[in-house]
Motif scaffolding. Structure first.
Motif, PDB file in Angstrom:
ATOM      1  N   LYS A   1      -8.303   7.929 -68.499  1.00 44.48           N
ATOM      2  CA  LYS A   1      -8.525   6.523 -68.831  1.00 44.48           C
ATOM      3  C   LYS A   1      -8.053   5.641 -67.686  1.00 44.48           C
ATOM      4  CE  LYS A   1      -8.171   6.865 -73.883  1.00 44.48           C
ATOM      5  NZ  LYS A   1      -7.492   6.334 -75.091  1.00 44.48           N
ATOM      6  N   SER A   2      -8.821   4.604 -67.424  1.00 40.92           N
ATOM      7  CA  SER A   2      -8.480   3.705 -66.326  1.00 40.92           C
ATOM      8  C   SER A   2      -8.842   2.280 -66.707  1.00 40.92           C
ATOM      9  CB  SER A   2      -9.250   4.112 -65.063  1.00 40.92           C
ATOM     10  OG  SER A   2      -9.053   3.185 -64.013  1.00 40.92           O
ATOM     11  N   LYS A   3      -7.935   1.339 -66.449  1.00 41.37           N
ATOM     12  CA  LYS A   3      -8.213  -0.062 -66.703  1.00 41.37           C
ATOM     13  C   LYS A   3      -9.288  -0.533 -65.723  1.00 41.37           C
ATOM     14  CE  LYS A   3      -5.161  -0.959 -69.952  1.00 41.37           C
ATOM     15  NZ  LYS A   3      -5.567  -1.382 -71.330  1.00 41.37           N
ATOM     16  N   ARG A   4     -10.363  -1.102 -66.234  1.00 44.59           N
ATOM     17  CA  ARG A   4     -11.448  -1.576 -65.390  1.00 44.59           C
ATOM     18  C   ARG A   4     -11.811  -3.018 -65.738  1.00 44.59           C
ATOM     19  NH1 ARG A   4     -14.000   2.668 -62.499  1.00 44.59           N
ATOM     20  NH2 ARG A   4     -12.346   4.240 -62.302  1.00 44.59           N
ATOM     21  N   VAL A   5     -12.432  -3.690 -64.783  1.00 50.57           N
ATOM     22  CA  VAL A   5     -12.862  -5.077 -64.952  1.00 50.57           C
ATOM     23  C   VAL A   5     -14.377  -5.099 -64.999  1.00 50.57           C
ATOM     24  CG1 VAL A   5     -12.820  -7.397 -63.987  1.00 50.57           C
ATOM     25  CG2 VAL A   5     -10.843  -5.896 -63.700  1.00 50.57           C
ATOM     26  N   GLY A   6     -14.908  -5.650 -66.079  1.00 54.49           N
ATOM     27  CA  GLY A   6     -16.348  -5.697 -66.254  1.00 54.49           C
ATOM     28  C   GLY A   6     -16.899  -7.103 -66.163  1.00 54.49           C
ATOM     29  N   GLN A   7     -17.906  -7.384 -66.970  1.00 51.85           N
ATOM     30  CA  GLN A   7     -18.580  -8.684 -66.940  1.00 51.85           C
ATOM     31  C   GLN A   7     -17.611  -9.813 -67.284  1.00 51.85           C
ATOM     32  OE1 GLN A   7     -21.766  -9.205 -69.805  1.00 51.85           O
ATOM     33  NE2 GLN A   7     -22.869 -10.574 -68.433  1.00 51.85           N
ATOM     34  N   TYR A   8     -17.675 -10.881 -66.499  1.00 53.57           N
ATOM     35  CA  TYR A   8     -16.815 -12.057 -66.674  1.00 53.57           C
ATOM     36  C   TYR A   8     -15.329 -11.683 -66.677  1.00 53.57           C
ATOM     37  CZ  TYR A   8     -21.358 -13.805 -68.230  1.00 53.57           C
ATOM     38  OH  TYR A   8     -22.689 -14.120 -68.311  1.00 53.57           O
TER      39      TYR A   8
ATOM     40  N   PRO B   1     -23.545  -7.441 -66.629  1.00 57.15           N
ATOM     41  CA  PRO B   1     -22.812  -6.463 -67.438  1.00 57.15           C
ATOM     42  C   PRO B   1     -22.299  -5.320 -66.570  1.00 57.15           C
ATOM     43  CG  PRO B   1     -24.911  -7.036 -68.457  1.00 57.15           C
ATOM     44  CD  PRO B   1     -24.940  -7.606 -67.075  1.00 57.15           C
ATOM     45  N   ALA B   2     -21.209  -4.705 -67.003  1.00 54.93           N
ATOM     46  CA  ALA B   2     -20.739  -3.487 -66.350  1.00 54.93           C
ATOM     47  C   ALA B   2     -21.663  -2.355 -66.771  1.00 54.93           C
ATOM     48  CB  ALA B   2     -19.299  -3.195 -66.776  1.00 54.93           C
ATOM     49  N   GLY B   3     -22.015  -1.489 -65.832  1.00 51.15           N
ATOM     50  CA  GLY B   3     -23.010  -0.473 -66.146  1.00 51.15           C
ATOM     51  C   GLY B   3     -22.595   0.946 -65.813  1.00 51.15           C
ATOM     52  N   LEU B   4     -23.204   1.899 -66.528  1.00 52.65           N
ATOM     53  CA  LEU B   4     -23.017   3.321 -66.242  1.00 52.65           C
ATOM     54  C   LEU B   4     -23.702   3.680 -64.930  1.00 52.65           C
ATOM     55  CD1 LEU B   4     -22.005   6.103 -67.180  1.00 52.65           C
ATOM     56  CD2 LEU B   4     -24.147   6.352 -68.462  1.00 52.65           C
ATOM     57  N   THR B   5     -24.853   3.066 -64.709  1.00 54.19           N
ATOM     58  CA  THR B   5     -25.561   3.197 -63.446  1.00 54.19           C
ATOM     59  C   THR B   5     -26.076   1.815 -63.057  1.00 54.19           C
ATOM     60  OG1 THR B   5     -27.306   4.361 -62.227  1.00 54.19           O
ATOM     61  CG2 THR B   5     -27.802   3.702 -64.488  1.00 54.19           C
ATOM     62  N   GLY B   6     -26.439   1.658 -61.795  1.00 55.51           N
ATOM     63  CA  GLY B   6     -26.875   0.340 -61.338  1.00 55.51           C
ATOM     64  C   GLY B   6     -27.608   0.407 -60.019  1.00 55.51           C
ATOM     65  N   LEU B   7     -27.836  -0.748 -59.443  1.00 52.69           N
ATOM     66  CA  LEU B   7     -28.607  -0.837 -58.206  1.00 52.69           C
ATOM     67  C   LEU B   7     -27.924  -0.112 -57.057  1.00 52.69           C
ATOM     68  CD1 LEU B   7     -31.181  -2.045 -57.007  1.00 52.69           C
ATOM     69  CD2 LEU B   7     -29.878  -4.104 -56.448  1.00 52.69           C
ATOM     70  N   TRP B   8     -26.610  -0.269 -56.952  1.00 53.29           N
ATOM     71  CA  TRP B   8     -25.899   0.404 -55.853  1.00 53.29           C
ATOM     72  C   TRP B   8     -26.016   1.918 -55.968  1.00 53.29           C
ATOM     73  CZ3 TRP B   8     -21.401   3.538 -56.091  1.00 53.29           C
ATOM     74  CH2 TRP B   8     -20.907   3.915 -54.847  1.00 53.29           C
ATOM     75  N   GLN B   9     -25.932   2.450 -57.203  1.00 55.83           N
ATOM     76  CA  GLN B   9     -25.997   3.893 -57.390  1.00 55.83           C
ATOM     77  C   GLN B   9     -27.333   4.467 -56.927  1.00 55.83           C
ATOM     78  OE1 GLN B   9     -24.496   1.895 -59.549  1.00 55.83           O
ATOM     79  NE2 GLN B   9     -22.460   2.788 -59.614  1.00 55.83           N
ATOM     80  N   VAL B  10     -28.429   3.768 -57.184  1.00 50.02           N
ATOM     81  CA  VAL B  10     -29.739   4.325 -56.841  1.00 50.02           C
ATOM     82  C   VAL B  10     -30.142   4.034 -55.399  1.00 50.02           C
ATOM     83  CG1 VAL B  10     -30.514   4.178 -59.234  1.00 50.02           C
ATOM     84  CG2 VAL B  10     -31.011   2.293 -57.670  1.00 50.02           C
ATOM     85  N   VAL B  11     -29.483   3.067 -54.768  1.00 47.46           N
ATOM     86  CA  VAL B  11     -29.842   2.710 -53.389  1.00 47.46           C
ATOM     87  C   VAL B  11     -28.918   3.357 -52.379  1.00 47.46           C
ATOM     88  CG1 VAL B  11     -29.993   0.817 -51.711  1.00 47.46           C
ATOM     89  CG2 VAL B  11     -30.911   0.524 -54.019  1.00 47.46           C
ATOM     90  N   GLN B  12     -27.603   3.339 -52.657  1.00 54.22           N
ATOM     91  CA  GLN B  12     -26.650   3.688 -51.604  1.00 54.22           C
ATOM     92  C   GLN B  12     -25.694   4.817 -51.930  1.00 54.22           C
ATOM     93  OE1 GLN B  12     -26.783   2.154 -48.508  1.00 54.22           O
ATOM     94  NE2 GLN B  12     -25.398   3.810 -47.921  1.00 54.22           N
ATOM     95  N   ARG B  13     -25.398   5.088 -53.182  1.00 54.40           N
ATOM     96  CA  ARG B  13     -24.334   6.039 -53.515  1.00 54.40           C
ATOM     97  C   ARG B  13     -24.605   7.418 -52.923  1.00 54.40           C
ATOM     98  NH1 ARG B  13     -23.048   9.719 -57.891  1.00 54.40           N
ATOM     99  NH2 ARG B  13     -20.795   9.832 -58.187  1.00 54.40           N
ATOM    100  N   GLY B  14     -23.591   7.962 -52.277  1.00 55.02           N
ATOM    101  CA  GLY B  14     -23.688   9.296 -51.713  1.00 55.02           C
ATOM    102  C   GLY B  14     -24.372   9.363 -50.369  1.00 55.02           C
TER     103      GLY B  14
END
Length: 250
Positions: free
Chosen positions: A47-54, A195-208
């Motif tokens: 578990k990790s504290k995360r910051v999402g939407q707003y 919104p905070a997402g499981l996947t997003g634009l960065w994941q499909v464009v740049q991740r890895g």
């Protein structure tokens, strides 16, 4: 009105998909949990504290992929940070990477003994440098953990976060507190409007991929925050499938 309708539609989609996925994937989740327990000491879920939407703070859950107590070694691993840009050119040029990637001309420009520098890039580098933290080939990751990360299986427990309303299927990744607090600049803060997402634009464009950099990721996050729609989400969802298998350990 249109945005509210989309938000309702998005939430219905999130609940439907996450609930269906949890039911279908439950045998896999149980097997992974057992393997983690057999391989190393420690809890199955991290578990990790995360910051999402707003700037909403919540507990993000994922399968544990590191040895127990890995968080205590975080400071010792900073020199391996993929986002470390301490060697990046800051002074001596008004053609900074910050504005170049944003597709604009540097303005205003600061003048020093060493030359000129874009004010936006200067303060981003000086005060908010290395907001993102990611270690390539992190030695703290277990052998099973490397496989779980490479296939993104470690992220599957976040389907519960989606079901509870903390996250969405598609959005900008929720950030740890120490990363989010460094992205309160006027330039970067807009990425928290989506919104905070499981996947997003960065994941499909740049991740890895090679060339990971902080400014590029912020630009992609902002792009999604400015354009999120049902069409955009469906496009990202389709592109996520080939992006799941990564060539590099991230």
């Amino acid at each position: 009105m249109e945005l509210n309708l989309y938000a309702v539609t998005k939430r219905i989609f999130d609940v439907t998909v996450s609930l269906f996925a949890l039911i279908i994937l439950s045998p896999l989740l149980l097997i992974v949990a057992a393997l983690i327990k057999l391989e190393s000491k420690g809890p199955v879920i991290y578990k990790s504290k995360r910051v999402g939407q707003y700037y909403k703070i919540f507990d993000l859950i994922k399968f544990r992929t590191m040895s127990q107590g890995a968080d205590q070694n975080l400071d010792l691993m900073k020199k391996l940070n993929q986002y470390d840009t301490t060697d990046a050119r800051v002074e001596g040029s008004d053609d900074c990477p910050f504005c170049r990637m944003a597709g604009r001309t540097c303005s205003p420009v600061l003048v020093s003994d060493k030359g000129t520098v874009c004010e936006n890039f200067y303060f981003l580098k000086k005060e908010k440098a290395n907001a993102f933290y990611k270690i390539k080939n992190d030695p703290r990751v277990t052998r099973l953990g490397r496989f779980l990360r490479k296939t993104s299986i470690d992220e599957l427990p976040q389907l519960l976060n989606i079901l509870m309303g903390d996250m969405s299927c598609i959005g900008n990744r929720p950030l740890p507190l120490y990363e989010a607090e460094k992205l309160t600049t006027d330039y970067a803060i807009e990425r928290f409007n989506s919104p905070a997402g499981l996947t997003g634009l960065w994941q499909v464009v740049q991740r890895g991929k090679n060339g990971v950099n902080e400014i590029g990721r912020i630009n992609l996050d902002k792009q999604y925050a400015q354009t999120w729609s049902l069409k955009t989400d469906l496009s990202i969802l389709i592109r996520t499938i080939p992006a799941i298998i990564q060539k590099e350990n991230v």
